[in-house]
Scaffold this motif. Sequence first.
Motif, mmCIF file in Angstrom:
data_model
loop_
_atom_site.group_PDB
_atom_site.id
_atom_site.type_symbol
_atom_site.label_atom_id
_atom_site.label_comp_id
_atom_site.label_asym_id
_atom_site.label_seq_id
_atom_site.Cartn_x
_atom_site.Cartn_y
_atom_site.Cartn_z
ATOM 1 N N PRO A 20 -33.419 -22.941 -63.417
ATOM 2 C CA PRO A 20 -32.750 -23.335 -62.169
ATOM 3 C C PRO A 20 -31.418 -24.025 -62.461
ATOM 4 C CG PRO A 20 -34.492 -24.897 -62.673
ATOM 5 C CD PRO A 20 -34.560 -23.825 -63.731
ATOM 6 N N ARG A 21 -30.417 -23.211 -62.731
ATOM 7 C CA ARG A 21 -29.113 -23.741 -63.122
ATOM 8 C C ARG A 21 -28.563 -24.677 -62.058
ATOM 9 N NH1 ARG A 21 -23.708 -22.462 -62.227
ATOM 10 N NH2 ARG A 21 -22.369 -23.167 -63.933
ATOM 11 N N ARG A 22 -27.939 -25.761 -62.523
ATOM 12 C CA ARG A 22 -27.386 -26.754 -61.606
ATOM 13 C C ARG A 22 -25.869 -26.823 -61.780
ATOM 14 N NH1 ARG A 22 -29.972 -32.598 -61.817
ATOM 15 N NH2 ARG A 22 -31.695 -31.433 -60.866
ATOM 16 N N PRO A 23 -25.109 -26.184 -60.874
ATOM 17 C CA PRO A 23 -23.647 -26.343 -60.929
ATOM 18 C C PRO A 23 -23.289 -27.794 -60.633
ATOM 19 C CG PRO A 23 -24.304 -24.566 -59.442
ATOM 20 C CD PRO A 23 -25.535 -25.338 -59.762
ATOM 21 N N HIS A 24 -22.144 -28.229 -61.145
ATOM 22 C CA HIS A 24 -21.726 -29.605 -60.889
ATOM 23 C C HIS A 24 -21.351 -29.759 -59.429
ATOM 24 C CE1 HIS A 24 -21.082 -33.398 -62.806
ATOM 25 N NE2 HIS A 24 -19.866 -33.532 -62.315
ATOM 26 N N LEU A 95 -14.775 -11.542 -81.521
ATOM 27 C CA LEU A 95 -15.910 -10.791 -80.985
ATOM 28 C C LEU A 95 -15.517 -10.192 -79.644
ATOM 29 C CD1 LEU A 95 -19.008 -13.049 -81.771
ATOM 30 C CD2 LEU A 95 -18.284 -10.961 -82.942
ATOM 31 N N LYS A 96 -15.500 -8.873 -79.581
ATOM 32 C CA LYS A 96 -15.109 -8.173 -78.363
ATOM 33 C C LYS A 96 -16.372 -7.706 -77.634
ATOM 34 C CE LYS A 96 -10.724 -6.541 -80.296
ATOM 35 N NZ LYS A 96 -9.881 -7.427 -79.457
ATOM 36 N N LEU A 97 -16.702 -8.411 -76.561
ATOM 37 C CA LEU A 97 -17.860 -8.070 -75.743
ATOM 38 C C LEU A 97 -17.389 -7.784 -74.327
ATOM 39 C CD1 LEU A 97 -20.329 -10.861 -76.960
ATOM 40 C CD2 LEU A 97 -20.042 -8.562 -77.877
ATOM 41 N N ASP A 98 -18.318 -7.458 -73.451
ATOM 42 C CA ASP A 98 -17.959 -7.282 -72.049
ATOM 43 C C ASP A 98 -18.975 -8.010 -71.177
ATOM 44 O OD1 ASP A 98 -20.204 -5.463 -71.625
ATOM 45 O OD2 ASP A 98 -18.985 -3.932 -72.599
ATOM 46 N N GLU A 99 -18.756 -7.968 -69.875
ATOM 47 C CA GLU A 99 -19.574 -8.769 -68.966
ATOM 48 C C GLU A 99 -21.039 -8.356 -68.985
ATOM 49 O OE1 GLU A 99 -18.012 -9.688 -65.103
ATOM 50 O OE2 GLU A 99 -15.938 -9.474 -65.775
ATOM 51 N N SER A 100 -21.323 -7.119 -69.349
ATOM 52 C CA SER A 100 -22.718 -6.677 -69.413
ATOM 53 C C SER A 100 -23.477 -7.344 -70.555
ATOM 54 C CB SER A 100 -22.787 -5.156 -69.567
ATOM 55 O OG SER A 100 -22.269 -4.748 -70.826
ATOM 56 N N ASP A 101 -22.757 -7.969 -71.487
ATOM 57 C CA ASP A 101 -23.397 -8.654 -72.612
ATOM 58 C C ASP A 101 -23.766 -10.102 -72.284
ATOM 59 O OD1 ASP A 101 -23.165 -6.455 -74.465
ATOM 60 O OD2 ASP A 101 -21.021 -6.893 -74.557
ATOM 61 N N ALA A 102 -23.373 -10.580 -71.108
ATOM 62 C CA ALA A 102 -23.715 -11.945 -70.696
ATOM 63 C C ALA A 102 -25.170 -11.990 -70.237
ATOM 64 C CB ALA A 102 -22.794 -12.411 -69.577
ATOM 65 N N LEU A 103 -25.945 -12.914 -70.808
ATOM 66 C CA LEU A 103 -27.358 -13.044 -70.451
ATOM 67 C C LEU A 103 -27.586 -14.058 -69.342
ATOM 68 C CD1 LEU A 103 -29.089 -13.035 -73.964
ATOM 69 C CD2 LEU A 103 -28.429 -11.101 -72.516
ATOM 70 N N GLY A 104 -26.691 -15.033 -69.209
ATOM 71 C CA GLY A 104 -26.869 -16.048 -68.177
ATOM 72 C C GLY A 104 -26.031 -17.279 -68.450
ATOM 73 N N LEU A 105 -26.104 -18.233 -67.520
ATOM 74 C CA LEU A 105 -25.319 -19.464 -67.589
ATOM 75 C C LEU A 105 -26.238 -20.673 -67.698
ATOM 76 C CD1 LEU A 105 -22.815 -18.837 -64.625
ATOM 77 C CD2 LEU A 105 -22.652 -18.006 -66.970
ATOM 78 N N LEU A 106 -25.714 -21.727 -68.321
ATOM 79 C CA LEU A 106 -26.380 -23.022 -68.331
ATOM 80 C C LEU A 106 -25.674 -23.949 -67.344
ATOM 81 C CD1 LEU A 106 -26.899 -23.421 -72.182
ATOM 82 C CD2 LEU A 106 -28.547 -22.597 -70.493
ATOM 83 N N ASP A 107 -26.130 -25.199 -67.268
ATOM 84 C CA ASP A 107 -25.529 -26.164 -66.347
ATOM 85 C C ASP A 107 -24.076 -26.453 -66.717
ATOM 86 O OD1 ASP A 107 -27.933 -26.430 -65.036
ATOM 87 O OD2 ASP A 107 -28.405 -28.410 -65.850
ATOM 88 N N ASP A 108 -23.271 -26.760 -65.705
ATOM 89 C CA ASP A 108 -21.917 -27.247 -65.950
ATOM 90 C C ASP A 108 -21.982 -28.623 -66.615
ATOM 91 O OD1 ASP A 108 -20.904 -25.008 -64.685
ATOM 92 O OD2 ASP A 108 -20.610 -26.015 -62.762
#
Length: 209
Positions: A20-24, A95-108
């Motif tokens: 349950p990510r918590r944005p600032h 490292l050249k990646l793209d947005e499909s390689d993003a697994l998720g975000l943590l808290d700000d």
Amino acid sequence: MLTFDQPARQLIAAKLKEFPRRPHDAAAAEGLKRAAVAIALLAADDSEGIAFALTRRVGKLRAHSGQWALPGGRCDAGETVVQAALREMDEEIGLKLDESDALGLLDDYPTRSGYLITPVVFWCKPGLTPHANPDEVAAIYRIPIADIAPIEKVSFTRIPESDRRVVRINILGQQIHAPTAALLYQFREVLAGRITRVADLEQPVFAWK
């Protein structure tokens, strides 16, 4: 131990999705500059395990020279945090990646130097090798995620300048501090299935500028 394979990718992505990510808070974030860092997951050097890329910044930088850091930096105008993390990762460690390689975000995480950092977790394509940009990065280390799993790897201390706890994480025999320590601490906790907030964890005074 998790191995660098598709089932592990799916497992880590699922854990991040459940987190349950918590944005600032928007009011608290007013005046802070947006930034993003990459927790880039790749094959460990000497095993089938998973590692993350950790850098040591060059000593000639105007800010945070010589410090341990995850690849990242300030968001450019119009960039999302994922786009900023991708750009900085390419610029700093090649490292050249793209947005499909993003697994998720943590808290700000708000820093004393006026930034609001969003950590983005990426899964690197097999065979990719990071290369340091000598203008910014002195060295790149592949740190196995298993190395930060033991409870005793994270410790806390107090400083007279703040009533908040200072977080430290022991990596390669070094005490690494926030913000890097806070972000890696939360990532470790997510992998373990624990919800641990880190926005209130303090940085050492030398990182306040």
